[in-house]
Design a protein around this motif. Structure first.
Motif, PDB file in Angstrom:
ATOM      1  N   ARG A 227       0.828  -1.201   0.000  1.00 24.44           N
ATOM      2  CA  ARG A 227       0.000   0.000   0.000  1.00 24.44           C
ATOM      3  C   ARG A 227       0.869   1.261   0.000  1.00 24.44           C
TER       4      ARG A 227
ATOM      5  N   LEU B 223       0.769   4.561  -2.575  1.00 26.79           N
ATOM      6  CA  LEU B 223       0.621   5.934  -2.091  1.00 26.79           C
ATOM      7  C   LEU B 223       1.831   6.796  -2.452  1.00 26.79           C
TER       8      LEU B 223
ATOM      9  N   GLU C 174       1.258   8.152  -5.801  1.00 30.62           N
ATOM     10  CA  GLU C 174       0.258   9.220  -5.776  1.00 30.62           C
ATOM     11  C   GLU C 174       0.873  10.529  -5.280  1.00 30.62           C
TER      12      GLU C 174
ATOM     13  N   ASP D  26      -3.612  16.871   1.091  1.00 35.87           N
ATOM     14  CA  ASP D  26      -4.204  15.795   0.300  1.00 35.87           C
ATOM     15  C   ASP D  26      -4.279  14.506   1.123  1.00 35.87           C
ATOM     16  N   GLU D  27      -5.387  13.786   1.000  1.00 43.58           N
ATOM     17  CA  GLU D  27      -5.598  12.570   1.783  1.00 43.58           C
ATOM     18  C   GLU D  27      -4.520  11.531   1.535  1.00 43.58           C
ATOM     19  N   ALA D  28      -3.999  11.463   0.297  1.00 47.07           N
ATOM     20  CA  ALA D  28      -2.946  10.482   0.009  1.00 47.07           C
ATOM     21  C   ALA D  28      -1.691  10.763   0.831  1.00 47.07           C
TER      22      ALA D  28
ATOM     23  N   GLN E 153      -2.441   9.547   4.462  1.00 48.96           N
ATOM     24  CA  GLN E 153      -2.431   8.092   4.551  1.00 48.96           C
ATOM     25  C   GLN E 153      -1.024   7.533   4.431  1.00 48.96           C
ATOM     26  N   LEU E 154      -0.220   8.116   3.547  1.00 45.89           N
ATOM     27  CA  LEU E 154       1.170   7.669   3.424  1.00 45.89           C
ATOM     28  C   LEU E 154       1.934   7.959   4.712  1.00 45.89           C
TER      29      LEU E 154
END
Length: 609
Positions: free
Chosen positions: A107, A111, A114, A281-283, A286-287
């Motif tokens: 995952r 990310l 991204e 940014d959500e990415a 999350q990363l």
């Protein structure tokens, strides 16, 4: 005082000398990875999977029990016990399953692509947006994943015309470029002053960005000297009426300016801040969470290794209530390099600082003057046979120090083992400095000036040894030339040592006044040199620390430095960790101050949806 200190950049020859190895066998460690430590002589049984809350309750109970032991000579140093004990021998994050780890890594790669795309797209928006994205990535400790992209973006930013940009953008531009070694001029701030010399900073964010930029000033940056005073006064005035995340950021920056903060210590708070404010940014968020959890697994494994090493030394049986600070040592050295690729370096550096703490306690609290003299000679000869007249506890310490250095040497490849000669000689210089301070203490001698004081105390803080040790576990970027450079005591290393000495004295002065015998501090020497009160002396030592930071910043930006930035960054990061550990208190000795930080970084993972 500044002029005299500038003269103190004397060469300290720590040239390697051949030494004979002890006959005692050390565990064989085959390679530079964490796995090698676990698999061979330091391998541990499978971690027990216990509930975090239960384990932390046990750790706290241990602390409470030790705190109740009364004085009767059992705790002559007055040290607060660490709450951690062997906690990390048995703690395992629930995410520590092969399948879960495989998913996390997979995952993460998705990310990363991204976020890499987000960075590439940031070339087109405004300069402020590009700079803010870089700052965000760095504060989330993701920068090591995007070094090439950040390098390209900053190179482009360095040529940007900022004459029409607002103060926030210019301050952020200046901060990031100087932080990365660009020698940009402070003249860019001249146009933000009115006719009366006041800065045209209209918002708390303007003030904060300018304040942080000013913390990277060097001698001659007059406009930044004035900006630092102006913004600090304005921020201190505004802070009581503020609240929320900006107020917290201002408070933290007033304690330690952003350029001097350790990114990994703040990273989890920053993740939560950016997530709550929904401005990143959500990415990226999350990363950052996944990366934090992955790094936490690395740290837990490393803590298992070094806790087992410390436990195997059986220090407490010989030195009851000595500073059991192995987890705190690891947190300290994590600030020097947090990236997973530096696992070997972190383990070695943590072992070295733990040894420094042990030796410091011997000279400061456990040995008589004669014992310390003999101990010094034994260290100089690197020979246990010379230790016959020492107390058993000090013989024990010598055995463990020599054996630990064998462990470190066996972790190095054959082509790297020359590094141990430098490490050993820096260690010998440290014990000589400790021994000199014992004599000064027992004679009640107060150096007549700060300059005279620093001729010994500059090195007795151990920062020159830590500078050397920080390179020992690095890869081929650390060359023999790098070790020769450290051994010459370049200005950047001497200024690091001075920063530590002044920070240490500012936080430990009052505690030492309560001791029957103690080494005179730089505050004592300033009082003696200038015949002033303790209050004035403390203020002047704070000013001297700030002047020393200017020297340090200048060396960071010095184009004549022959060493790669990866090497210089270890020295800069050491200076940052000193600011953290001596912020408002001696947080290493008073380790309860940082237990929540340790729990956050090493125990509690993010929940990944």
């Amino acid at each position: 005082m500044q002029t005299s200190l500038m003269v103190m950049a004397t060469t300290f020859p720590v040239q390697p000398q051949q030494s004979s190895r002890l006959s005692a066998a050390a565990p064989v460690v085959s390679g530079p990875s964490v796995t090698s430590w676990r698999r061979r002589g330091h391998s541990a049984s499978r971690c027990l999977r216990v509930q975090r809350n239960s384990a932390l309750h046990s750790a706290q109970a241990r602390s409470d029990h030790l705190d109740t032991v009364d004085g009767d000579g059992l705790n002559p140093c007055g040290f607060h016990p660490s709450i951690w004990g062997d906690f990390f021998l048995h703690h395992s994050n629930p995410a520590d399953f092969d399948e879960q780890q495989a998913w996390m890594l997979k995952r993460t790669e998705v990310l990363k692509e991204e976020v890499r795309s987000i960075i590439s797209r940031s070339i087109t928006p405004s300069l402020h947006q590009r700079l803010h994205l870089i700052e965000t990535i760095e504060r989330l400790c993701l920068d090591y994943l995007f070094e090439e992209e950040i390098s390209i973006a900053l190179a482009e930013a360095s040529t940007a015309d900022v004459n029409d940009c607002d103060l926030q953008t210019v301050a952020l531009w200046f901060y990031l470029l100087r932080k990365h070694g660009y020698r940009v001029s402070s003249d860019v701030f001249v146009r933000f002053r009115d006719e009366e010399g006041r800065f045209l900073a209209h918002t708390p964010m303007d003030l904060l960005n300018l304040y942080n930029a000013a913390s990277l000033r060097t001698h001659g940056d007059i406009v930044l000297d004035e900006a630092a005073l102006f913004t600090r006064k304005k921020l201190e005035t505004a802070l009581p009426s503020m609240e929320g995340s900006l107020a917290r950021e201002i408070k933290f920056s007033l304690e330690i300016p952003l350029p001097r903060r350790v990114s990994i210590y703040d990273s989890k708070d920053q993740i939560l801040k950016y997530e709550n404010e929904d401005i990143v940014d959500e990415a990226v968020i999350q990363l950052a969470k996944l990366n934090s959890n992955i790094m936490q697994l690395h740290y837990q494994r490393e803590l298992e290794i070094i806790t087992r090493w410390w436990k195997d030394l059986d220090i407490e049986s010989q030195f009851p209530f000595a500073r059991d600070r192995i987890v705190e040592c690891f947190l300290w050295m994590l600030g020097v390099y947090f990236e997973p690729c530096y696992s070997r370096g972190r383990i070695i550096l943590t072992m070295v600082i733990a040894i420094i703490v042990l030796i410091d306690d011997i000279y400061d609290s456990y040995g008589t003057a004669e014992d310390c003299k003999i101990f010094t000679k034994c260290m100089e000869s690197w020979d246990l046979n010379a230790a016959n007249d020492l107390p058993e506890c000090m013989k024990f310490a010598l055995r463990k120090i020599f054996h630990s250095y064998h462990i470190i040497e066996d972790e190095l490849a054959n082509a790297e083992r020359y590094r141990m000669l430098y490490l050993r000689n820096f260690t010998l210089d440290l014990v000589r400095c400790f021994n000199t301070e014992v004599k000064m203490r027992d004679d009640g001698y107060v150096p007549k000036s700060v300059e005279e004081h620093l001729q010994v105390s500059l090195r007795s803080g151990g920062c020159h040894l830590l500078s050397c040790a920080s390179l020992v576990g690095m890869d081929d970027i650390a060359t023999k030339d790098s070790f020769d450079w450290i051994s010459s005591m370049p200005k950047m290393v001497t200024r690091l040592c001075i920063i530590l000495r002044l920070l240490d004295d500012l936080q430990t002065y009052e505690r030492e006044q309560k001791m029957t015998l103690h080494v005179a501090s730089t505050i004592h020497s300033y009082m003696k040199e200038h015949n002033v009160s303790i209050e004035i002396a403390r203020e002047k030592v704070v000013e001297l620390k700030e002047e020393t930071w200017k020297d340090f910043n200048a060396e960071w930006l010095n184009p004549e430095n022959s060493q790669p930035k990866q090497i210089l960054n270890r020295i800069f990061n050491l200076a940052r960790t000193m600011e953290f550990f001596y912020n408002k208190d001696d947080n290493f000795t008073n380790c309860h101050n940082i237990k929540d930080k340790i729990h956050s970084l090493f125990v509690e993972p993010f929940t990944i949806m």
